[in-house]
Design a protein around this motif. Structure first.
Motif, PDB file in Angstrom:
ATOM      1  N   LYS A   1       0.801  -1.218   0.000  1.00  0.00           N
ATOM      2  CA  LYS A   1       0.000   0.000   0.000  1.00  0.00           C
ATOM      3  C   LYS A   1       0.836   1.271   0.000  1.00  0.00           C
ATOM      4  CE  LYS A   1      -3.940  -2.094   2.399  1.00  0.00           C
ATOM      5  NZ  LYS A   1      -4.810  -2.049   3.606  1.00  0.00           N
ATOM      6  N   GLU A   2       1.989   1.199   0.652  1.00  0.00           N
ATOM      7  CA  GLU A   2       2.778   2.408   0.887  1.00  0.00           C
ATOM      8  C   GLU A   2       4.216   2.222   0.440  1.00  0.00           C
ATOM      9  OE1 GLU A   2       2.478   5.301   4.588  1.00  0.00           O
ATOM     10  OE2 GLU A   2       3.800   3.606   5.041  1.00  0.00           O
ATOM     11  N   ALA A   3       4.844   3.297   0.027  1.00  0.00           N
ATOM     12  CA  ALA A   3       6.258   3.262  -0.326  1.00  0.00           C
ATOM     13  C   ALA A   3       6.938   4.508   0.237  1.00  0.00           C
ATOM     14  CB  ALA A   3       6.442   3.194  -1.835  1.00  0.00           C
ATOM     15  N   ILE A   4       8.217   4.352   0.571  1.00  0.00           N
ATOM     16  CA  ILE A   4       8.979   5.436   1.194  1.00  0.00           C
ATOM     17  C   ILE A   4      10.157   5.799   0.293  1.00  0.00           C
ATOM     18  CG2 ILE A   4      10.246   6.171   3.260  1.00  0.00           C
ATOM     19  CD1 ILE A   4       8.821   3.842   4.749  1.00  0.00           C
ATOM     20  N   LEU A   5      10.326   7.079   0.040  1.00  0.00           N
ATOM     21  CA  LEU A   5      11.427   7.574  -0.796  1.00  0.00           C
ATOM     22  C   LEU A   5      12.577   8.048   0.086  1.00  0.00           C
ATOM     23  CD1 LEU A   5      12.528   8.466  -3.620  1.00  0.00           C
ATOM     24  CD2 LEU A   5      11.456  10.704  -3.161  1.00  0.00           C
ATOM     25  N   TYR A   6      13.790   7.623  -0.287  1.00  0.00           N
ATOM     26  CA  TYR A   6      14.996   8.027   0.428  1.00  0.00           C
ATOM     27  C   TYR A   6      15.967   8.710  -0.539  1.00  0.00           C
ATOM     28  CZ  TYR A   6      13.812   4.526   4.076  1.00  0.00           C
ATOM     29  OH  TYR A   6      13.205   3.782   5.055  1.00  0.00           O
ATOM     30  N   THR A   7      16.709   9.683  -0.019  1.00  0.00           N
ATOM     31  CA  THR A   7      17.922  10.172  -0.686  1.00  0.00           C
ATOM     32  C   THR A   7      19.103   9.629   0.104  1.00  0.00           C
ATOM     33  OG1 THR A   7      17.813  12.210   0.607  1.00  0.00           O
ATOM     34  CG2 THR A   7      16.863  12.258  -1.627  1.00  0.00           C
ATOM     35  N   LEU A   8      20.306  10.061  -0.250  1.00  0.00           N
ATOM     36  CA  LEU A   8      21.509   9.545   0.395  1.00  0.00           C
ATOM     37  C   LEU A   8      22.392  10.683   0.871  1.00  0.00           C
ATOM     38  CD1 LEU A   8      22.953   6.773   0.931  1.00  0.00           C
ATOM     39  CD2 LEU A   8      24.269   7.216  -1.137  1.00  0.00           C
ATOM     40  N   ASN A   9      22.941  10.522   2.080  1.00  0.00           N
ATOM     41  CA  ASN A   9      23.937  11.457   2.603  1.00  0.00           C
ATOM     42  C   ASN A   9      25.096  10.646   3.142  1.00  0.00           C
ATOM     43  OD1 ASN A   9      25.422  13.529   3.679  1.00  0.00           O
ATOM     44  ND2 ASN A   9      23.971  14.045   5.291  1.00  0.00           N
TER      45      ASN A   9
ATOM     46  N   SER B   1      26.725   7.542   3.751  1.00  0.00           N
ATOM     47  CA  SER B   1      26.240   6.164   3.708  1.00  0.00           C
ATOM     48  C   SER B   1      24.887   6.049   4.392  1.00  0.00           C
ATOM     49  CB  SER B   1      27.248   5.240   4.416  1.00  0.00           C
ATOM     50  OG  SER B   1      27.356   5.589   5.786  1.00  0.00           O
ATOM     51  N   LYS B   2      24.257   7.178   4.724  1.00  0.00           N
ATOM     52  CA  LYS B   2      22.987   7.187   5.434  1.00  0.00           C
ATOM     53  C   LYS B   2      21.827   7.460   4.480  1.00  0.00           C
ATOM     54  CE  LYS B   2      24.420   6.803   9.794  1.00  0.00           C
ATOM     55  NZ  LYS B   2      23.992   5.734  10.720  1.00  0.00           N
ATOM     56  N   ASP B   3      20.837   6.567   4.522  1.00  0.00           N
ATOM     57  CA  ASP B   3      19.604   6.814   3.793  1.00  0.00           C
ATOM     58  C   ASP B   3      18.762   7.815   4.573  1.00  0.00           C
ATOM     59  OD1 ASP B   3      20.010   5.101   1.638  1.00  0.00           O
ATOM     60  OD2 ASP B   3      19.319   3.362   2.771  1.00  0.00           O
ATOM     61  N   ILE B   4      18.268   8.839   3.893  1.00  0.00           N
ATOM     62  CA  ILE B   4      17.487   9.891   4.528  1.00  0.00           C
ATOM     63  C   ILE B   4      16.056   9.827   4.003  1.00  0.00           C
ATOM     64  CG2 ILE B   4      17.308  12.350   4.995  1.00  0.00           C
ATOM     65  CD1 ILE B   4      19.914  11.049   6.001  1.00  0.00           C
ATOM     66  N   ILE B   5      15.096   9.630   4.903  1.00  0.00           N
ATOM     67  CA  ILE B   5      13.691   9.584   4.493  1.00  0.00           C
ATOM     68  C   ILE B   5      13.253  10.952   3.992  1.00  0.00           C
ATOM     69  CG2 ILE B   5      11.314   9.298   5.284  1.00  0.00           C
ATOM     70  CD1 ILE B   5      12.261   7.182   7.206  1.00  0.00           C
ATOM     71  N   VAL B   6      12.619  10.947   2.823  1.00  0.00           N
ATOM     72  CA  VAL B   6      12.141  12.198   2.226  1.00  0.00           C
ATOM     73  C   VAL B   6      10.631  12.306   2.360  1.00  0.00           C
ATOM     74  CG1 VAL B   6      11.998  13.570   0.119  1.00  0.00           C
ATOM     75  CG2 VAL B   6      14.056  12.233   0.597  1.00  0.00           C
ATOM     76  N   THR B   7       9.908  11.288   1.875  1.00  0.00           N
ATOM     77  CA  THR B   7       8.456  11.333   1.914  1.00  0.00           C
ATOM     78  C   THR B   7       7.881   9.937   1.708  1.00  0.00           C
ATOM     79  OG1 THR B   7       6.499  12.470   1.039  1.00  0.00           O
ATOM     80  CG2 THR B   7       8.146  11.738  -0.557  1.00  0.00           C
TER      81      THR B   7
ATOM     82  N   MET C   1      19.194   7.258  -5.025  1.00  0.00           N
ATOM     83  CA  MET C   1      17.913   7.298  -4.326  1.00  0.00           C
ATOM     84  C   MET C   1      17.441   5.859  -4.121  1.00  0.00           C
ATOM     85  SD  MET C   1      15.912  10.480  -6.204  1.00  0.00           S
ATOM     86  CE  MET C   1      15.192  11.247  -4.755  1.00  0.00           C
ATOM     87  N   LYS C   2      16.443   5.713  -3.264  1.00  0.00           N
ATOM     88  CA  LYS C   2      15.891   4.387  -3.006  1.00  0.00           C
ATOM     89  C   LYS C   2      14.421   4.513  -2.660  1.00  0.00           C
ATOM     90  CE  LYS C   2      16.499   2.177   0.970  1.00  0.00           C
ATOM     91  NZ  LYS C   2      17.124   1.431   2.097  1.00  0.00           N
ATOM     92  N   VAL C   3      13.619   3.557  -3.130  1.00  0.00           N
ATOM     93  CA  VAL C   3      12.235   3.441  -2.679  1.00  0.00           C
ATOM     94  C   VAL C   3      12.107   2.120  -1.935  1.00  0.00           C
ATOM     95  CG1 VAL C   3       9.856   3.037  -3.420  1.00  0.00           C
ATOM     96  CG2 VAL C   3      11.151   4.938  -4.385  1.00  0.00           C
TER      97      VAL C   3
ATOM     98  N   THR D   1       5.866  -3.105   3.898  1.00  0.00           N
ATOM     99  CA  THR D   1       5.069  -4.297   4.200  1.00  0.00           C
ATOM    100  C   THR D   1       5.678  -5.554   3.601  1.00  0.00           C
ATOM    101  OG1 THR D   1       3.049  -2.953   4.295  1.00  0.00           O
ATOM    102  CG2 THR D   1       2.781  -5.340   4.055  1.00  0.00           C
ATOM    103  N   THR D   2       6.128  -5.460   2.351  1.00  0.00           N
ATOM    104  CA  THR D   2       6.711  -6.617   1.670  1.00  0.00           C
ATOM    105  C   THR D   2       8.223  -6.664   1.795  1.00  0.00           C
ATOM    106  OG1 THR D   2       6.778  -5.349  -0.403  1.00  0.00           O
ATOM    107  CG2 THR D   2       4.827  -6.732  -0.012  1.00  0.00           C
ATOM    108  N   ASN D   3       8.813  -5.652   2.426  1.00  0.00           N
ATOM    109  CA  ASN D   3      10.265  -5.575   2.635  1.00  0.00           C
ATOM    110  C   ASN D   3      11.045  -5.681   1.324  1.00  0.00           C
ATOM    111  OD1 ASN D   3      12.505  -5.256   4.408  1.00  0.00           O
ATOM    112  ND2 ASN D   3      12.948  -7.435   4.238  1.00  0.00           N
ATOM    113  N   ASN D   4      10.614  -4.927   0.334  1.00  0.00           N
ATOM    114  CA  ASN D   4      11.326  -4.815  -0.937  1.00  0.00           C
ATOM    115  C   ASN D   4      11.885  -3.411  -1.074  1.00  0.00           C
ATOM    116  OD1 ASN D   4      10.718  -7.278  -2.910  1.00  0.00           O
ATOM    117  ND2 ASN D   4       8.849  -6.899  -1.733  1.00  0.00           N
ATOM    118  N   SER D   5      12.941  -3.282  -1.831  1.00  0.00           N
ATOM    119  CA  SER D   5      13.467  -1.952  -2.133  1.00  0.00           C
ATOM    120  C   SER D   5      14.036  -1.938  -3.543  1.00  0.00           C
ATOM    121  CB  SER D   5      14.546  -1.537  -1.130  1.00  0.00           C
ATOM    122  OG  SER D   5      15.662  -2.401  -1.205  1.00  0.00           O
ATOM    123  N   VAL D   6      14.055  -0.764  -4.138  1.00  0.00           N
ATOM    124  CA  VAL D   6      14.662  -0.597  -5.456  1.00  0.00           C
ATOM    125  C   VAL D   6      15.525   0.661  -5.417  1.00  0.00           C
ATOM    126  CG1 VAL D   6      12.605   0.634  -6.311  1.00  0.00           C
ATOM    127  CG2 VAL D   6      14.245  -0.331  -7.941  1.00  0.00           C
TER     128      VAL D   6
END
Length: 428
Positions: free
Chosen positions: A33-41, A43-49, A70-72, A76-81
């Motif tokens: 249902k939901e996905a989280i967008l990250y940028t990078l600083n 080696s730290k992933d930073i949550i954006v929205t 970047m990463k999404v 719930t399904t523990n997937n990332s791209v």
């Protein structure tokens, strides 16, 4: 098992006008249902929205200029791209099966180019040596011999035939990866070259994922026998009161933590704490996470996800004279060796009113369930691996990691190995 990721107040604060957008499409059977967008600083992933699923499409609008990794993440399904941005629209299609990503199709030019280059680099590293050996058994004038010569020629070519003006981040990443992180002995770089690069590089350094491995390389150049002198040279050059200097200092503190270099971690963490200037978010989070898990601190609160062998709702609710907290994973070879030793002394620990609490960084439910069947102590896991909330909360960089708490949840020891745990509790 080594593993060498601050929630931003920007979660819902985007303007309607985006600099660029990220479009992620999945197949209809993907139950997320939901996905989280990250940028990078660094080696730290930073949550954006966060964004909700709309007909199996997630669209993120990014309001600022950003070039880098970047990463999404799908919680719930523990997937990332993972993907890159060059401040242009990103489009990705995911092929899935049983709620797992099977294939990633990059549909924008920058990610297509980046993916192609990285695939070529992998082939060059893994396949080229094998093809060179096979070629010895085929004559050059045969069909297969000609095909081998063609493929060897392709793989032997330069990995970075990229137009810098058209794809600045792709060019930046591959040029500097090949220069500073290549396994080719002919491409050795000096400490001075690395220091100058880190000092003069653009902001893409922080968003490229290159900073930490280059720092590790810097610390190892020439079999470094004076780590402190090398670090001081770098810090002095960068100026620790600048954002770049503080990010590098934060990375170095984490590196020393990962590799159990406690003397250096203590020295440079003190340098960070003693700074009188404005501290950037990255260094501030490093200082806080270490303070929260330092000796004498009250162990940060954590509510169990689906704990077994207990009716307690949180670590604080577990009643015992002492508590051993162990962060582990079923895929961790060191855990495979150490946890049976803890198990062998578990009854002795119980007679001393010592409770063990295992927090697993597993992702595979079956593997986790099989393992904990043998562990009679309190066990819990979010089944999100290194995306688990407690990995960040407790500043965990490796498994197994141990903490010993008193009855009031104050940290009274941070043993390095299971033998240290048993010795501290006098059951060895």
């Amino acid at each position: 098992m080594k593993k060498i990721f601050v929630l931003s107040s920007m979660l819902c604060a985007f303007s309607l006008q985006a600099q660029f957008s990220i479009n992620i499409q999945t197949e209809p059977g993907f139950n997320e249902k939901e996905a989280i967008l990250y940028t990078l600083n660094g080696s730290k992933d930073i949550i954006v929205t966060k964004e909700k699923n709309k007909n199996n499409v997630w669209t993120f609008k990014y309001p600022k200029n950003y070039s880098g990794m970047m990463k999404v993440y799908f919680p719930t399904t523990n997937n990332s791209v993972s993907f890159i941005s060059e401040n242009k629209n990103v489009s990705i299609k995911l092929e899935t099966k049983a709620d797992k990503i099977q294939n990633v199709i990059y549909q924008d030019e920058a990610n297509e180019v980046m993916s192609s280059i990285q695939e070529g680099s992998q082939k060059k590293e893994l396949i080229l040596p094998a093809l060179a050996q096979i070629k010895e058994y085929y004559k050059d004038n045969t069909e297969f011999g000609k095909a081998l010569i063609t493929e060897i020629g392709k793989l032997s070519g330069t990995a970075n035939g990229v137009d810098q003006a058209k794809h600045p981040f792709v060019y930046y990443y591959n040029t500097n990866y090949n220069k500073f992180l290549s396994n080719d002995p002919a491409k050795k770089v000096t400490k001075e070259e690395i220091v100058n690069f880190i000092d003069k590089s653009s902001d893409m350094l922080e968003s490229s994922s290159l900073l930490r491995p280059i720092l590790v390389s810097y610390l190892n150049v020439g079999g470094n026998t004076n780590v402190a002198a090398s670090v001081d040279t770098l810090i002095d050059k960068l100026n620790v009161e600048t954002p770049r200097g503080q990010t590098v200092l934060s990375e170095l503190i984490d590196i020393f933590d990962v590799y159990d270099m406690s003397e250096f971690k203590t020295k440079y963490l003190k340098l960070a704490k003693d700074l009188k200037c404005t501290i950037n978010d990255r260094l501030a989070s490093t200082i806080k996470s270490n303070a929260d898990t330092d000796l004498g601190a009250v162990f940060p609160a954590y509510k169990f996800n689906s704990a077994i062998n207990t009716t307690a709702k949180s670590i604080a609710d577990v009643k015992a004279d002492k508590k051993v907290i162990v962060f582990w994973s079923s895929s961790c070879s060191h855990c495979e060796n150490e946890l049976p030793q803890l198990l062998a002394k578990y009854n002795d620990l119980k007679t001393k009113n010592v409770q063990v609490i295992g927090l697993s960084l597993d992702t595979d439910k079956s593997a986790y369930t099989t393992k904990i069947a043998a562990f009679p102590w309190v066990n819990d896991s979010e089944l999100k691996g290194w995306n688990s909330s407690f990995a960040e909360l407790y500043n965990i960089h490796a498994t197994p990691t141990y903490f010993i708490l008193d009855a009031n949840n104050k940290i009274i020891s941070k043993p390095n190995h299971v033998g240290d745990v048993l010795e501290y509790l006098k059951v060895k």
